[in-house]
Design a protein around this motif. Sequence first.
Motif, mmCIF file in Angstrom:
data_model
loop_
_atom_site.group_PDB
_atom_site.id
_atom_site.type_symbol
_atom_site.label_atom_id
_atom_site.label_comp_id
_atom_site.label_asym_id
_atom_site.label_seq_id
_atom_site.Cartn_x
_atom_site.Cartn_y
_atom_site.Cartn_z
ATOM 1 N N ILE A 1 -27.282 104.329 -15.056
ATOM 2 C CA ILE A 1 -25.930 104.870 -15.089
ATOM 3 C C ILE A 1 -25.972 106.193 -15.839
ATOM 4 O O ILE A 1 -26.882 106.453 -16.631
ATOM 5 N N ASP A 2 -24.979 107.048 -15.575
ATOM 6 C CA ASP A 2 -24.914 108.328 -16.268
ATOM 7 C C ASP A 2 -23.483 108.836 -16.265
ATOM 8 O O ASP A 2 -22.560 108.115 -15.897
ATOM 9 N N GLN A 3 -23.331 110.108 -16.690
ATOM 10 C CA GLN A 3 -21.994 110.676 -16.855
ATOM 11 C C GLN A 3 -21.263 110.846 -15.534
ATOM 12 O O GLN A 3 -20.059 111.080 -15.530
ATOM 13 N N PHE A 4 -21.961 110.722 -14.416
ATOM 14 C CA PHE A 4 -21.300 110.879 -13.130
ATOM 15 C C PHE A 4 -20.733 109.566 -12.602
ATOM 16 O O PHE A 4 -20.320 109.474 -11.455
ATOM 17 N N ASN A 5 -20.770 108.541 -13.453
ATOM 18 C CA ASN A 5 -19.949 107.336 -13.287
ATOM 19 C C ASN A 5 -20.263 106.479 -12.075
ATOM 20 O O ASN A 5 -19.414 105.761 -11.583
ATOM 21 N N ARG A 6 -21.499 106.527 -11.599
ATOM 22 C CA ARG A 6 -21.882 105.649 -10.508
ATOM 23 C C ARG A 6 -23.299 105.151 -10.732
ATOM 24 O O ARG A 6 -24.097 105.842 -11.344
ATOM 25 N N PRO A 7 -23.622 103.961 -10.216
ATOM 26 C CA PRO A 7 -25.028 103.543 -10.285
ATOM 27 C C PRO A 7 -25.920 104.563 -9.602
ATOM 28 O O PRO A 7 -25.554 105.156 -8.587
ATOM 29 N N ASN A 8 -27.086 104.740 -10.174
ATOM 30 C CA ASN A 8 -27.985 105.774 -9.686
ATOM 31 C C ASN A 8 -29.349 105.160 -9.393
ATOM 32 O O ASN A 8 -29.984 104.586 -10.268
ATOM 33 N N PHE A 9 -29.786 105.271 -8.135
ATOM 34 C CA PHE A 9 -31.114 104.839 -7.736
ATOM 35 C C PHE A 9 -32.003 106.069 -7.582
ATOM 36 O O PHE A 9 -31.606 107.034 -6.913
ATOM 37 N N GLY A 10 -33.181 106.030 -8.196
ATOM 38 C CA GLY A 10 -34.112 107.142 -8.066
ATOM 39 C C GLY A 10 -35.494 106.646 -7.684
ATOM 40 O O GLY A 10 -35.825 105.466 -7.841
#
Length: 453
Positions: A403-412
């Motif tokens: 998670i980060d400041q862009f408020n959505r789960p993030n897959f990398g």
Amino acid sequence: MKFVPILFFVLLSNTLWGQDNHLLYNQTHNPQSLMLNPGAAYEKTDFHIGVPILSNVYASVGNTVLNVDNLFNTRDFNTNVAASLDRISAKDFVAFNQRIDLINFGWKSNSRYYTAGVYQESDAVLNFPKDLLQLAYYGNAGQNRSYDIGQINFRGNLQTVFHFGINQQVNDDLHIGVRSKLYTSSVNIKSVRNTGRFISSVNQQGFLLNQSISDLNLNIQSTGLQSIDQLTPGNILIGSNYGLGFDFGMSYFFNERLEFTGSILDLGFIRFTKDTSQDIYEGSFDYGGLVIQFPNFGSEEDLIDYYQDLLDDIETNLLGETTSRSYTYVQPTKINLGLSYNFGKEARPCTCSLKSGGKRSGNQTLSLHAFSMVSAGNLFYSLNGIYQRSFWKVLYAKVSLGIDQFNRPNFGGGLALDVWKFNLFLNVDRLNHFNNIYNAEALAFQFGLNLKL
């Protein structure tokens, strides 16, 4: 077109490939990971050099609230614009970061590994001034409300960084590192901590609009914008303003499986003294409309220039000053923390322990990575869980969820390949949005090619 300001911000945040490098962090087989932690337990080679301009290319862009699909979908466009204006707040922002390594190299000497190089970087942060965007879109006719001018908040910088670092292996458990940096820049702009309100109100009769500006204190500092059309690659590479900075990092093995890492990057500043401009506006002003007066033509009075009188009145009450004073730009400081657990079998019999100087064991790693940075008063953060596996000490695969400041789960995801003397890596963030980038608030990618000897 009244929706142009909104359209500009949304397209900016979705057409640029848009400060978090968790996929590269602690990739100890990759010399570029030393740029994120000068104290990393790098699997030391005798020498490395990056392919010029291609050794590390990174770009990321994001905003905290909007995407292209919010505006361009099956609903009415004006309805979408109004809904987007309602959705955003003054705490939402657009951020962009880009970096290219021009040259990067390092060499081993006893228990130390030295690094040096030059990279070019640009970054910008711009808050959405919600009140002013609503004023631009709806106008203030018939409105009884106050608009916050203090929502104007942004900073941007284009710089070149010369650096020299030392990675010291203290013992089998502990690595520490430090890097010094010389910043040079010809282009910069910032405007933060502004105040002021624009107030509009309708009188009791409902036909006269009173407008006022109160407690205005607006300060815009910039360098190089007046002569930006005269910029050349030479004075972009070597700017006319200079600053100093430092990076610090460490890695500590609790045992052969468990490792803690941390780094503080860009503790520094640039002092802008050349080609600078500071525009300051302050004061209060009340405007109740034009009072029509007819001149006495018998006395040879001229026609009254109402708008010139209005401008003179504004200039008298709202003091404006433009100077070429020097100012200081404080670099956004970045903090990385990591905790990793290594497990699994060795991909092949490993004889690298003495060479690497670390206790890392196993071909698989589970780790947590935390990142934070403050820029233009905005908090950037991320927390990622990461799984990495190596195959035959040649192929490295990495996936992350966070998670980060862009408020959505993030897959990398990331891949790295050590073939002969070359290290090639590719990291892509926000894979969950790549099936439809119009729904993405943020995107990021990174790749590089380095020679290890």
